[in-house]
Design an enzyme around this catalytic site. Structure first.
Site, PDB file in Angstrom:
ATOM      1  N   HIS A 102      48.971  44.450  39.684  1.00  0.00           N
ATOM      2  CA  HIS A 102      49.064  43.388  38.689  1.00  0.00           C
ATOM      3  C   HIS A 102      47.697  42.752  38.431  1.00  0.00           C
ATOM      4  O   HIS A 102      47.538  42.006  37.460  1.00  0.00           O
ATOM      5  CB  HIS A 102      50.110  42.321  39.088  1.00  0.00           C
ATOM      6  CG  HIS A 102      49.737  41.454  40.238  1.00  0.00           C
ATOM      7  ND1 HIS A 102      50.135  41.719  41.537  1.00  0.00           N
ATOM      8  CD2 HIS A 102      49.022  40.307  40.302  1.00  0.00           C
ATOM      9  CE1 HIS A 102      49.679  40.766  42.333  1.00  0.00           C
ATOM     10  NE2 HIS A 102      49.003  39.898  41.612  1.00  0.00           N
ATOM     11  N   SER A 140      45.828  37.951  45.863  1.00  0.00           N
ATOM     12  CA  SER A 140      46.433  39.215  45.454  1.00  0.00           C
ATOM     13  C   SER A 140      45.464  40.388  45.584  1.00  0.00           C
ATOM     14  O   SER A 140      44.298  40.296  45.207  1.00  0.00           O
ATOM     15  CB  SER A 140      46.911  39.133  44.005  1.00  0.00           C
ATOM     16  OG  SER A 140      48.169  38.545  43.928  1.00  0.00           O
ATOM     17  N   ASP A 193      52.776  48.181  42.948  1.00  0.00           N
ATOM     18  CA  ASP A 193      51.770  47.141  42.763  1.00  0.00           C
ATOM     19  C   ASP A 193      50.453  47.571  43.406  1.00  0.00           C
ATOM     20  O   ASP A 193      50.010  46.996  44.401  1.00  0.00           O
ATOM     21  CB  ASP A 193      52.245  45.801  43.330  1.00  0.00           C
ATOM     22  CG  ASP A 193      51.395  44.628  42.816  1.00  0.00           C
ATOM     23  OD1 ASP A 193      50.512  44.860  41.980  1.00  0.00           O
ATOM     24  OD2 ASP A 193      51.638  43.486  43.261  1.00  0.00           O
ATOM     25  N   GLY A 253      44.989  33.897  44.162  1.00  0.00           N
ATOM     26  CA  GLY A 253      43.667  34.480  44.394  1.00  0.00           C
ATOM     27  C   GLY A 253      43.649  35.485  45.522  1.00  0.00           C
ATOM     28  O   GLY A 253      42.699  36.258  45.663  1.00  0.00           O
ATOM     29  N   SER A 278      50.695  41.381  47.417  1.00  0.00           N
ATOM     30  CA  SER A 278      51.309  41.420  46.096  1.00  0.00           C
ATOM     31  C   SER A 278      51.721  40.042  45.604  1.00  0.00           C
ATOM     32  O   SER A 278      51.291  39.601  44.536  1.00  0.00           O
ATOM     33  CB  SER A 278      52.534  42.347  46.123  1.00  0.00           C
ATOM     34  OG  SER A 278      53.257  42.297  44.912  1.00  0.00           O
TER      35      SER A 278
END
Length: 348
Positions: free
Chosen positions: A197, A307, A225, A305, A322
């Site tokens: 993402h 991810s 993801d 932040g 994720s």
């Protein structure tokens, strides 16, 4: 009359000679006591669960004893687990029973703000519902859950379930994410993995203040993801390590699948290093963008932040961060082994 007598010295000598010869032939003393039972590793336990199929409903590490416990549905499966060095626990429902529940949820109740997984500890499917799921959407989830009785447990979340958009160092591309793991392709070209993402719809990346330092080459989101980014300066120093946020690095040498109860850490540029354990595997999370399946869940604390950040155990890469539940230490991660296999890259 004595029916059993002590062997004669001559027979004893012959027996000793035979024992000596036998020991020499096989390289160990004759009539040696059996060695210790094998100790089951996490990877071996995961493989054993796969081999047992519907005769198991998963495995986990018991926090009190430290033992790896494999759930089983019959005595034969229990014997197989013990022979492999694991602890067996008999449960009512096998993998197929729980899979029928999760399949029904995926078909009929995949609404944003929910997640589910099969819990090997309670032998139930756990359905988590956040505060945004109300009205007709909540009624839909409850109707599907009601069909399966005590095979399902509903968990009400205190915060909203969301991606943590943006382990490791900060990377920027129309927003902030975290670098996961540096990897090499078949030609030893340096690249890195991060969350899908984060890479979705984003091409050029700024890293360490250098604009255009890296370029997205592949992305999988939703459904999965993970994304792959190419370093555009192949001569730059890109260590195969994780930022520990204490001035040091943790070398990453291998990758593996996680298991329930496993201790781990997460490195992300917002919350730095946080530690916890795996609470679930094979989790489906219904984000606003769509469902993502095959994630694992932890009690790690994360924030916006983080991810794409690195999730790891010692020197082993486990996942890419994720999403999470807002203001709660409950997080979801993409298993890194799937990303490595999809892109044919390796950690180093």
């Amino acid at each position: 009359m004595r029916l059993i007598s002590r062997p004669s010295r001559r027979l004893g000598a012959v027996a000793a000679a035979v024992a000596t010869v036998a020991g020499g032939l096989i390289g160990t003393p004759a009539f040696a006591a059996p060695g210790p039972a094998p100790e089951l590793t996490g990877a071996a336990a995961i493989a054993l669960v796969d081999r047992l199929g519907d005769r198991s409903a998963g495995m986990y590490q018991d926090h009190r004893s430290g033992a790896l416990v494999v759930t089983v549905t019959d005595a034969g499966a229990a014997a197989t687990v013990r022979a492999a060095g694991g602890a067996a626990r008999t449960v009512r429902r096998g993998a197929d029973d729980l899979a029928r529940v999760t399949a029904a949820l995926s078909r009929s109740a995949a609404v944003a703000g929910t997640s589910w997984y099969a819990d090997p500890v309670t032998n139930q499917v756990v359905v988590a519902v956040d505060p945004t799921v109300t009205g007709a959407r909540l009624a839909l989830v409850e109707a599907v859950v009601a069909r399966f009785g005590d095979a399902v447990r509903v968990q009400r979340l205190a915060g909203a379930l969301e991606t943590s958009a943006a382990g490791g160092d900060a990377i920027y591309s129309n927003g902030r994410c975290s670098l996961g793991f540096n990897v090499l392709d078949a030609t030893d070209r340096p690249m890195f993995l991060t969350a899908g993402h984060c890479t979705d719809g984003r091409l050029s990346w700024t890293v360490d203040g250098v604009a255009g330092a890296a370029t997205t080459v592949a992305s999988s989101w939703p459904g999965n993801d993970f994304g792959l980014v190419r370093w555009d300066n192949p001569n730059a120093d890109r260590p195969g390590a994780v930022n520990m946020y204490n001035g040091g690095l943790r070398d990453i040498t291998t990758a593996a699948d996680p298991y329930v109860g496993q201790a781990l850490g997460k490195s992300g540029n917002t919350t730095g290093l946080t530690v916890g354990s795996v609470t679930a595997v094979n989790v489906t999370v219904n984000y606003t963008a769509g469902p993502v399946s095959g994630l694992f869940q932890t009690n790690l604390c994360t924030a916006q932040g983080d991810s794409g950040g690195a999730v790891f155990a010692q020197n082993t890469a486990l996942g890419l961060h994720s999403g999470s539940v807002r203001d709660v230490c409950m997080a979801f991660h993409q298993p890194v082994t799937e990303a490595l296999a999809t892109y044919q890259v390796r950690v180093y």
